[in-house]
Design an enzyme around this catalytic site. Structure first.
Site, PDB file in Angstrom:
ATOM      1  N   ASN A 267       0.864  -1.165   0.000  1.00 44.00           N
ATOM      2  CA  ASN A 267       0.000   0.000   0.000  1.00 44.00           C
ATOM      3  C   ASN A 267       0.907   1.223   0.000  1.00 44.00           C
ATOM      4  O   ASN A 267       1.647   1.451   0.959  1.00 44.00           O
ATOM      5  CB  ASN A 267      -0.901  -0.012   1.240  1.00 44.00           C
ATOM      6  CG  ASN A 267      -1.830   1.180   1.291  1.00 44.00           C
ATOM      7  OD1 ASN A 267      -1.393   2.334   1.280  1.00 44.00           O
ATOM      8  ND2 ASN A 267      -3.116   0.919   1.370  1.00 44.00           N
ATOM      9  N   ASP A 288       3.191   8.951  -9.376  1.00 40.72           N
ATOM     10  CA  ASP A 288       2.325   8.816 -10.556  1.00 40.72           C
ATOM     11  C   ASP A 288       1.118   7.961 -10.186  1.00 40.72           C
ATOM     12  O   ASP A 288       0.954   6.834 -10.668  1.00 40.72           O
ATOM     13  CB  ASP A 288       3.104   8.192 -11.710  1.00 40.72           C
ATOM     14  CG  ASP A 288       2.274   8.110 -12.988  1.00 40.72           C
ATOM     15  OD1 ASP A 288       1.305   8.895 -13.117  1.00 40.72           O
ATOM     16  OD2 ASP A 288       2.572   7.267 -13.849  1.00 40.72           O
ATOM     17  N   CYS A 328      -3.434  12.521 -13.081  1.00 37.70           N
ATOM     18  CA  CYS A 328      -4.175  12.260 -14.320  1.00 37.70           C
ATOM     19  C   CYS A 328      -5.669  12.469 -14.113  1.00 37.70           C
ATOM     20  O   CYS A 328      -6.484  12.013 -14.922  1.00 37.70           O
ATOM     21  CB  CYS A 328      -3.892  10.854 -14.842  1.00 37.70           C
ATOM     22  SG  CYS A 328      -4.357   9.538 -13.699  1.00 37.70           S
TER      23      CYS A 328
END
Length: 385
Positions: A267, A288, A328
């Site tokens: 995690n 990311d 994103c």
């Protein structure tokens, strides 16, 4: 076949946005996937659009001219999109050929993986024209195979089935592609998106130029950042919650003879806290994560998540080190993301400079006036204190 739209929709069309929502369509005559003439309430022709009888996005504009598009419009736009990629000097065998609205081909995605193409037709209009699209793509590119990865959830909103099928030639279960000097095996049928996150390709290369000493790649998926950075680093630690992704990183490292990448399935939120408590330090940290904000309702929670991981990353950085941090999430725009990172720096009590602001790779073009096409934000920051 026609659609009459409201004044608000007329303004959107004038400003170049290709989406017209159901609430702004006053009247429509047509069947699913038709090309319809779009008219103002006074009867003036505003252009032509693909019609969906299921989606909230009822019309996707194809032209803002009075005359209807020529019968060859689809092939001509495919040809133009592919020709543009040939000008980019892409040092890879996997990249995007068609990026939907950014290529004036709304809801159509086409990616190249060596000599195989993977496509997604995400609206009724494009799904209805799939055969024509495939024929044109094969003629233009000479692809040996085309795979339709029509499995995204967004197809549900169009009343379309989610299917994965070979629609031309031969498509292997997996194939090897190259990004720069790195080779990777790709599962085209089950991998994320169409197999890989191709939109980060240029950011992988850019991040590698800041790599030295110890590197941490968090939310690494199949290791694009980690593998690119390895050539300039002493040690690279890659973290991802997926066991399968971690196995792929190890396999890719072995394929490329890279011995200084260590991948762990964890995690990532917990791992960042544990590294901080242990006093670990890095010279480059890459964040990311997947899209934390997939809807407007999830933005507050997403902003909290982005702040937490950026706070941890900044604390893990050596003075003079760099943070490459990405989002994103379309629903968190560049300004909001910048504010989150700034607040994280304040809480971390560190001074940072912005070295670069980056975005998705150039084969994923952003159409001005259509903020939905600008989804990937990437900041490169340097810790000064």
């Amino acid at each position: 076949m026609y659609a009459t739209v409201t004044r608000r929709a007329e303004e959107r069309i004038h400003n170049g946005h290709p989406w017209i929502y159901r609430s702004d369509v006053a009247e429509v005559s047509g069947t699913a996937g038709d090309m319809v003439t779009v008219k103002a309430t006074n009867g003036r022709v505003l252009g032509h659009a693909l019609f969906s009888d299921q989606s909230l996005i009822t019309l996707r504009m194809i032209s803002r001219r009075e005359a209807p598009p020529a019968g060859s419009w689809l092939r001509e736009r495919l040809q133009a999109a592919i020709a543009y990629r040939e000008t980019l000097g892409i040092d890879a065998t996997a990249y995007r050929l068609v990026h939907g609205e950014g290529d004036l081909l709304p809801s159509l995605i086409v990616d190249r993986y060596d000599d195989v193409l993977v496509m997604q037709a995400l609206s009724q209009g494009m799904a209805r024209r799939q055969g024509e699209i495939v024929a044109a793509l094969v003629e233009i590119t000479g692809a040996r195979g085309v795979l339709a990865r029509n499995d995204p959830k967004v197809r549900d909103l169009e009343g379309l089935p989610r299917v994965v099928e070979v629609v031309h030639g031969d498509v292997p279960e997996s194939l090897v592609v190259r990004e720069g000097r790195i080779e990777m095996a790709v599962d085209l049928r089950h991998g994320q998106k169409t197999g890989l996150f191709l939109d980060q390709r240029e950011n992988h290369e850019a991040a590698a130029t800041y790599a030295r000493g110890r590197v941490l790649d968090a939310f690494s998926y199949q290791g694009g950042f980690a593998l690119a950075a390895a050539a300039n680093a002493d040690e690279v630690i890659a973290l991802d919650i997926s066991e399968a992704a971690v196995e792929q990183i190890a396999a890719h490292a072995a394929r490329n003879g890279i011995a200084n990448v260590r991948a762990s399935a964890v995690n990532v939120f917990d791992a960042l806290r544990d590294l901080e408590r242990a006093g670990d330090k890095f010279d480059l940290v890459v964040l990311d994560p997947p899209a934390f904000a997939k809807s407007r309702a999830s933005v507050p929670k997403a902003m909290s998540g982005y702040k937490e991981i950026n706070l941890r990353a900044l604390k893990l950085l050596n003075t003079g080190g760099c943070l490459v941090t990405c989002s994103c999430s379309y629903n968190v725009n560049e300004a909001a993301f910048g504010s989150i990172v700034y607040e994280a720096a304040i809480d971390a009590r560190v001074d940072v400079t912005v070295v670069e602001k980056r975005m998705q790779a150039r084969d994923h073009p952003v159409l001005m006036g259509v903020p939905e096409t600008y989804y990937l934000k990437c900041f490169v920051l340097r810790r000064l204190s």
